[in-house]
Scaffold this motif. Structure first.
Motif, PDB file in Angstrom:
ATOM      1  N   GLU A 116      47.022  47.975  45.720  1.00 59.59           N
ATOM      2  CA  GLU A 116      46.586  46.726  46.701  1.00 59.59           C
ATOM      3  C   GLU A 116      45.020  46.951  47.019  1.00 59.59           C
ATOM      4  O   GLU A 116      44.501  46.118  47.910  1.00 59.59           O
ATOM      5  N   GLU A 120      44.060  43.306  49.552  1.00 58.82           N
ATOM      6  CA  GLU A 120      45.193  43.377  50.534  1.00 58.82           C
ATOM      7  C   GLU A 120      45.847  42.120  50.959  1.00 58.82           C
ATOM      8  O   GLU A 120      46.979  41.954  51.321  1.00 58.82           O
ATOM      9  N   LEU A 126      48.900  41.367  43.820  1.00 56.77           N
ATOM     10  CA  LEU A 126      49.651  42.853  43.877  1.00 56.77           C
ATOM     11  C   LEU A 126      50.977  42.752  43.232  1.00 56.77           C
ATOM     12  O   LEU A 126      51.260  43.691  42.355  1.00 56.77           O
TER      13      LEU A 126
END
Length: 217
Positions: A116, A120, A126
């Protein structure tokens, strides 16, 4: 007579063992800060792409300072009788390795903190990266190696960002090999619809009922 009875018992026992072997599955377990919801999204994607049945296992407790390998070994100690092996999803920071895979101990563990990095707020990206790494370790757990074909998820890469330009699935030869090795390992594969059923045309709609003529006055 005794020989016949022993033979029947042998056949029955062999059938029972074969049936049990065909019921083996991969397990996917969240650990620490990884939620069951995150793990379930990745599980669904892994099962869909790999073709192997994957069950969501209970979360693995994480102790402060515990290494990724130690968490994976703890998950392997919790395997169910029908589990072939387990893939653990953890979030331990970049001070820990990106992944550990020990087929002889029947586990692989992935550190989502590496996957990640820089994305984020992009859960979809992800999930894709985690699924790619998941497909790679599932293949390793079956004894497969890397693939030189650039459009295969098993091709080698150097940086985490490279995953974003790589395929999200096995190439056809690796997919066939994965399925063959999974069957040989007694793993249950996702049932595919019967070809005849898939190609059968939808039934024609029933004809509309004709209106009765109005009664003469």
């Amino acid at each position: 007579m005794k020989k016949n009875i022993l033979w029947v018992l042998f056949v029955a026992a062999s059938a029972a063992v074969a049936t049990a072997a065909e019921d083996r599955v991969f397990a996917l377990a969240p650990a620490g800060a990884v939620t069951a919801e995150e793990a379930e999204r990745i599980r669904v994607r892994l099962e869909e792409v790999s073709g192997a049945v994957i069950r969501l296992a209970e979360a693995v407790p994480v102790e402060e300072g515990q290494t990724l390998e130690a968490i994976g070994r703890a998950a392997a100690d919790r395997l169910a009788p029908t589990d072939h092996s387990v893939v653990v999803l953890a979030r331990l920071g970049t001070g820990q390795p990106q992944g550990v895979c020990l087929p002889h101990v029947r586990f692989a563990a992935l550190n989502l903190s590496w996957l990640e990095a820089g994305i984020e707020s992009d859960a979809a990206k992800l999930d894709r990266r985690a699924s790619q790494e998941g497909l790679r370790v599932l293949a390793m757990l079956l004894g497969m190696s890397s693939c030189p074909f650039p459009l295969c998820v098993l091709v080698g890469y150097e940086k985490t960002e490279d995953l974003d330009r790589l395929s999200g699935s096995y190439c056809p030869p690796c997919q066939d090999r994965f399925a063959r090795m999974a069957r040989e390992a007694g793993l249950r594969l996702v049932a595919k619809p019967d070809a005849a059923e898939a190609e059968a045309p939808a039934p024609a709609p029933a004809p509309a009922a004709e209106e009765a003529p109005a009664a003469a006055e």
